[in-house]
Scaffold this active site. Structure first.
Site, PDB file in Angstrom:
ATOM      1  N   ASP A  51      34.754  43.077  26.693  1.00  0.00           N
ATOM      2  CA  ASP A  51      34.222  43.547  27.978  1.00  0.00           C
ATOM      3  C   ASP A  51      32.693  43.620  27.966  1.00  0.00           C
ATOM      4  OD1 ASP A  51      36.668  44.497  29.784  1.00  0.00           O
ATOM      5  OD2 ASP A  51      37.134  44.925  27.690  1.00  0.00           O
ATOM      6  N   HIS A  53      30.588  42.199  30.070  1.00  0.00           N
ATOM      7  CA  HIS A  53      30.156  42.447  31.452  1.00  0.00           C
ATOM      8  C   HIS A  53      28.639  42.304  31.648  1.00  0.00           C
ATOM      9  CE1 HIS A  53      33.992  43.338  33.213  1.00  0.00           C
ATOM     10  NE2 HIS A  53      34.285  44.216  32.274  1.00  0.00           N
ATOM     11  N   ASP A  94      36.158  39.138  29.371  1.00  0.00           N
ATOM     12  CA  ASP A  94      35.329  39.713  30.433  1.00  0.00           C
ATOM     13  C   ASP A  94      33.848  39.636  30.060  1.00  0.00           C
ATOM     14  OD1 ASP A  94      37.202  40.154  32.358  1.00  0.00           O
ATOM     15  OD2 ASP A  94      36.986  42.326  32.427  1.00  0.00           O
ATOM     16  N   ASN A 126      39.977  38.670  33.129  1.00  0.00           N
ATOM     17  CA  ASN A 126      40.164  38.514  34.575  1.00  0.00           C
ATOM     18  C   ASN A 126      38.831  38.302  35.298  1.00  0.00           C
ATOM     19  OD1 ASN A 126      40.234  41.576  33.800  1.00  0.00           O
ATOM     20  ND2 ASN A 126      39.502  41.596  35.917  1.00  0.00           N
ATOM     21  N   HIS A 127      37.728  38.894  34.782  1.00  0.00           N
ATOM     22  CA  HIS A 127      36.440  38.743  35.456  1.00  0.00           C
ATOM     23  C   HIS A 127      35.790  37.388  35.183  1.00  0.00           C
ATOM     24  CE1 HIS A 127      35.889  42.498  37.558  1.00  0.00           C
ATOM     25  NE2 HIS A 127      36.408  43.127  36.517  1.00  0.00           N
ATOM     26  N   ASP A 130      35.647  35.731  38.607  1.00  0.00           N
ATOM     27  CA  ASP A 130      34.849  36.244  39.720  1.00  0.00           C
ATOM     28  C   ASP A 130      34.005  35.141  40.338  1.00  0.00           C
ATOM     29  OD1 ASP A 130      35.846  38.761  39.303  1.00  0.00           O
ATOM     30  OD2 ASP A 130      34.153  39.460  38.119  1.00  0.00           O
ATOM     31  N   HIS A 227      43.178  40.078  26.714  1.00  0.00           N
ATOM     32  CA  HIS A 227      42.517  40.858  27.760  1.00  0.00           C
ATOM     33  C   HIS A 227      43.622  41.445  28.623  1.00  0.00           C
ATOM     34  CE1 HIS A 227      38.874  42.090  29.829  1.00  0.00           C
ATOM     35  NE2 HIS A 227      39.583  41.999  30.940  1.00  0.00           N
ATOM     36  N   HIS A 262      39.890  44.863  28.245  1.00  0.00           N
ATOM     37  CA  HIS A 262      40.325  45.094  29.622  1.00  0.00           C
ATOM     38  C   HIS A 262      40.331  46.571  30.007  1.00  0.00           C
ATOM     39  CE1 HIS A 262      41.980  44.344  33.535  1.00  0.00           C
ATOM     40  NE2 HIS A 262      43.154  44.856  33.263  1.00  0.00           N
ATOM     41  N   GLN A 264      38.806  48.871  28.420  1.00  0.00           N
ATOM     42  CA  GLN A 264      37.452  49.344  28.108  1.00  0.00           C
ATOM     43  C   GLN A 264      37.431  50.746  27.483  1.00  0.00           C
ATOM     44  OE1 GLN A 264      35.874  47.120  32.081  1.00  0.00           O
ATOM     45  NE2 GLN A 264      34.390  48.475  31.145  1.00  0.00           N
ATOM     46  N   ARG A 380      33.223  55.109  37.897  1.00  0.00           N
ATOM     47  CA  ARG A 380      34.586  54.562  37.929  1.00  0.00           C
ATOM     48  C   ARG A 380      35.649  55.651  38.018  1.00  0.00           C
ATOM     49  NH1 ARG A 380      36.885  49.713  35.171  1.00  0.00           N
ATOM     50  NH2 ARG A 380      39.071  50.080  34.714  1.00  0.00           N
ATOM     51  N   ARG A 384      37.485  55.818  41.959  1.00  0.00           N
ATOM     52  CA  ARG A 384      38.837  55.264  41.988  1.00  0.00           C
ATOM     53  C   ARG A 384      39.895  56.340  42.201  1.00  0.00           C
ATOM     54  NH1 ARG A 384      39.456  49.916  38.270  1.00  0.00           N
ATOM     55  NH2 ARG A 384      37.442  48.984  38.743  1.00  0.00           N
ATOM     56  N   ARG A 415      30.921  49.250  41.560  1.00  0.00           N
ATOM     57  CA  ARG A 415      30.840  49.124  40.106  1.00  0.00           C
ATOM     58  C   ARG A 415      29.882  50.083  39.427  1.00  0.00           C
ATOM     59  NH1 ARG A 415      35.306  46.652  38.721  1.00  0.00           N
ATOM     60  NH2 ARG A 415      34.383  46.102  36.720  1.00  0.00           N
TER      61      ARG A 415
END
Length: 567
Positions: A51, A53, A94, A126-127, A130, A227, A262, A264, A380, A384, A415
C-alpha cells in the site's frame, strides 16, 4: 532438483540413518534447529512492503520515502548474505493513488523507485485500476519486476491479464510467488476502466495454481503476495474474504506464507489474537492460519517487514520477524518529534531522482486557493462511519455546481482531512485524487427511496466502508435492520413519492462502484477535484460551522451505532 537441496536431503538422510541405529534416541538425533541441521538447512529472508499509495518521497517530518527505504533494504540484504542467506523483496500492491505529486505523474516515480530499490515482484492492487488500462500497461512496461494476479482475466480473450506467478531461486530453494487481488476490485475500482476484466475467487484460483505448480514440479515452497486484506479471525464484514480465509481454504502445508496488503494494518498478534494497538518499534508476531504465516507491513513504506526463514527436515521455520520503521517519529513529552529506532540516511542516488519527480509534481500544487478556520474532517476512521463537515462541503460543492436537489458522495472518495489554515490545490487533490466526473440523475421520489434503501443501509463493519454515503440536501431516517429509508425532506421541498428530484453522484458510483445501484445519468463533464477547487476558491474563507452536519437530518435506527449501520 537443486544441488543445495540434494546436499540437504542427503545430509538429512544420513542423520536419519544414524538415528535409526538407536531408535530410543530418535527424538534426540533429529535436528530441531538450523544449527543442528548444518548444511541441510537453508536460510532465506523475505522483505516486504504494501500500500505505497504514491509515497515515493519522505513527508514533511522526514518519515519513510523510497530513498531511505533503499538504504535500509540494502543494509538488510548485506547482513543476510553475510550470514549465508539470500533475500527476496515483495510488495502487496496499491502503488497508485494518494499523493498528488505521484498522481499527476501516473505513479511513474513510484515504479522508478521500486526499480532502483530492486523489488522482485508485486501483487496487483485494486488502486492500480484508478487509471485507464493504458496507464496500467505503461506501469507494467516500466516495472523491472512482474505484476502478479492469478485471478484477473481478460473477458474478451479468457486469458489472465497478468502473470499468475513467478518462480525464484532463493539460496538454492525454488520459491513460487503467486499474486492475488481482492474480488472487491470489481465494485471498488472505476467501472469505466475495468469493464473488460473479470475478477474471480482468489481461493479457487490459488488452489488451481498450486495444483499446476505441483504437477510441473516447479517449486519447493509456495508463497502468495496478495492484495486482499487481513481481517482478524476471517471476520471480513463488508469486505471480500481476505488472507485468513485464503489460508484456511488451502490444504495445510501447501501455502507457506502470505505477504499481504489492502487492509493497511500491521499484522501483529498478541498470542492468538490480533493486536490492533501495535506501536512502531515493538515486537511483531505474524498471524498463522492453517500452518500458513500471514504478514502485512501497514502502509506507505512506513515499515519494511523482515521475515527470516530456515528450511530443514522438509519443513519451513520462521526464525525471526520484525517490522522495521523507516525514520518514523513520535512525539515526546515536550511535544517534539523524535525518531523511533535508528536514523536511516536516504540513498543519495535514489533521493536525487525522486527529488526531480517531487519538484516536477509540486510546480502546480502550491497555489493557495482559500483557508479554513478549523479542521475539515476526512480521516478514514471517521468519514467512513459518520457525516462530517468535509463530506458536507464536497457534497454541497457538487450539488451546487449543477443546481441539484441533493448530493450523494461516497466516503471512499474522501482520502484525507484538511487542517486549519491555508488550503492549496495540493490539499484538494489529496482529498479527491480519483478524477471522477459528477453525474446528474432525475428520479421520482419513489425511485429515490429504492435507491437510498441500498446506498444508505450499507453495513460499514468494524473498520468502516467506503460505500458509506456523505449526504447533502436530504433528510431521512435509516432503518439498518430492515434496510429501508424514510425520506422526510429533499432540498426544503418536503417529500412526494410522485414528484421528481435531481441529485449528483460520482461517476464511479453511478456506474455501480461500491455496490451502488447503476444509474443512467447525465454526464456533466465536471471533475470532482475541479468542482471542489472552484467551490473553495470562490468562497475564499471556509467557516467550518457552515458545513457541520445538522443533528437529526440523517438518523440511523436499529443499529449499534448512532452514526452508521453497524449490525
Amino acid at each position: 532438483m537443486t544441488n543445495k537441496l540434494v546436499k540437504g536431503l542427503l545430509a538429512t538422510a544420513v542423520l536419519a540413518a544414524l538415528a535409526g541405529c538407536n531408535s530410543s534416541d530418535d527424538d534426540n538425533n533429529t535436528p530441531t534447529t538450523c544449527a543442528e541441521a548444518g548444511e541441510a538447512c537453508t536460510k532465506f529472508t523475505v522483505l516486504h512492503t504494501n500500500d505505497n499509495h504514491g509515497r515515493f518521497f519522505e513527508n514533511k517530518y522526514g518519515e519513510y520515502g523510497m530513498a531511505a527505504r533503499k538504504t535500509l533494504i540494502d543494509q538488510i540484504r548485506a547482513e543476510v548474505e553475510s550470514e549465508g542467506g539470500e533475500s527476496i523483496l515483495l510488495s502487496g500492491g496499491d502503488i497508485n493513488t494518494g499523493v498528488p505529486e505521484s498522481d499527476l505523474q501516473d505513479a511513474r516515480p513510484d515504479f522508478v523507485g521500486m526499480n532502483l530499490i530492486g523489488y522482485d515482484a508485486m501483487a496487483v492492487g485494486n488502486h492500480e485500476f484508478d487509471n485507464p488500462l493504458s496507464v496500467v500497461d505503461m506501469q507494467r512496461e516500466l516495472a523491472n519486476f512482474p505484476m502478479l494476479a492469478a485471478n484477473i482475466y481478460n473477458k474478451e480473450t479468457g486469458e489472465r491479464y497478468f502473470d499468475a506467478y513467478k518462480v525464484f531461486n532463493v539460496n538454492g530453494l525454488r520459491i513460487a510467488v503467486v499474486g492475488l487481488t481482492t474480488e472487491d476490485t470489481a465494485k471498488i475500482a472505476n467501472p469505466e476502466y475495468i469493464g473488460g476484466l473479470e475478477f474471480t475467487d482468489p481461493k479457487e484460483e490459488l488452489k488451481q495454481v498450486i495444483k499446476d505448480i505441483k504437477a510441473a514440479d516447479e517449486a519447493d515452497l509456495i508463497f502468495a503476495t496478495t492484495h486482499m486484506g487481513h481481517y482478524a479471525n476471517g471476520a471480513h464484514g463488508n469486505n471480500a474474504p481476505g488472507d485468513v480465509a485464503l489460508a484456511r481454504a488451502m490444504t495445510e502445508g501447501d501455502l507457506a506464507a502470505v505477504i499481504g496488503g489492502h487492509s493497511q494494518n500491521p499484522v501483529c498478534m498478541e498470542g492468538d489474537e490480533y493486536d490492533p494497538a501495535y506501536e512502531a518499534g515493538g515486537e511483531c508476531k505474524p498471524d498463522v492460519q492453517n500452518g500458513t504465516y500471514i504478514m502485512q507491513a501497514h502502509e506507505w513504506g512506513k515499515y519494511v517487514g523482515q521475515a527470516d526463514f530456515e528450511y530443514f527436515n522438509g519443513a519451513l521455520h520462521l526464525a525471526s520477524y520484525q517490522l522495521i520503521p523507516v525514520n518514523l517519529k513520535k512525539k515526546n513529552e515536550d511535544g517534539e518529534r523524535v525518531l523511533i529506532g535508528e536514523a536511516i540516511t536516504p540513498d543519495a542516488t535514489v533521493l536525487e531522482i525522486m527529488q526531480q519527480y517531487q519538484d516536477k509534481g509540486q510546480e502546480e500544487l502550491g497555489e493557495v486557493i482559500g483557508s479554513t478556520d478549523g479542521k475539515l474532517e476526512g480521516d478514514r476512521e471517521v468519514v467512513r462511519n459518520q457525516q462530517t463537515n468535509l463530506g458536507q462541503l464536497i457534497a454541497q460543492a457538487q450539488r451546487t455546481k449543477v443546481d441539484a436537489d441533493f448530493a450523494v458522495m461516497n466516503s471512499g472518495g474522501v482520502r484525507d482531512s484538511i487542517e486549519t489554515g491555508d488550503i492549496t490545490y495540493k490539499d484538494v487533490l489529496t482529498v479527491q485524487p480519483f478524477g471522477n466526473s459528477i453525474t446528474l440523475s432525475t428520479l421520482t421520489g419513489a425511485d429515490i427511496v429504492e435507491y437510498m434503501n441500498v446506498v444508505a443501509t450499507v453495513d460499514v463493519g468494524e473498520t468502516g466502508s467506503g460505500a458509506y454515503p456523505q449526504l447533502a440536501g436530504i433528510k431521512m431516517d435509516v432503518d439498518c435492520e430492515a434496510k429501508t429509508v424514510t425520506i422526510n425532506d429533499i432540498n426544503g421541498k418536503g417529500f412526494d413519492a410522485s414528484a421528481t428530484y435531481t441529485f449528483t453522484v460520482p461517476s464511479y458510483n453511478a456506474a455501480g462502484g461500491d455496490g451502488y445501484p447503476v444509474l443512467d445519468p447525465v454526464m456533466t463533464g465536471y471533475v470532482d477535484a475541479e468542482v471542489m477547487y472552484t467551490f473553495i476558491k470562490d468562497r475564499g474563507a471556509i467557516n467550518t460551522a457552515d458545513f457541520e452536519p445538522v443533528t437529526g437530518d440523517i438518523q440511523f435506527l436499529n443499529s449499534n451505532s448512532s452514526s452508521a449501520c453497524k449490525l
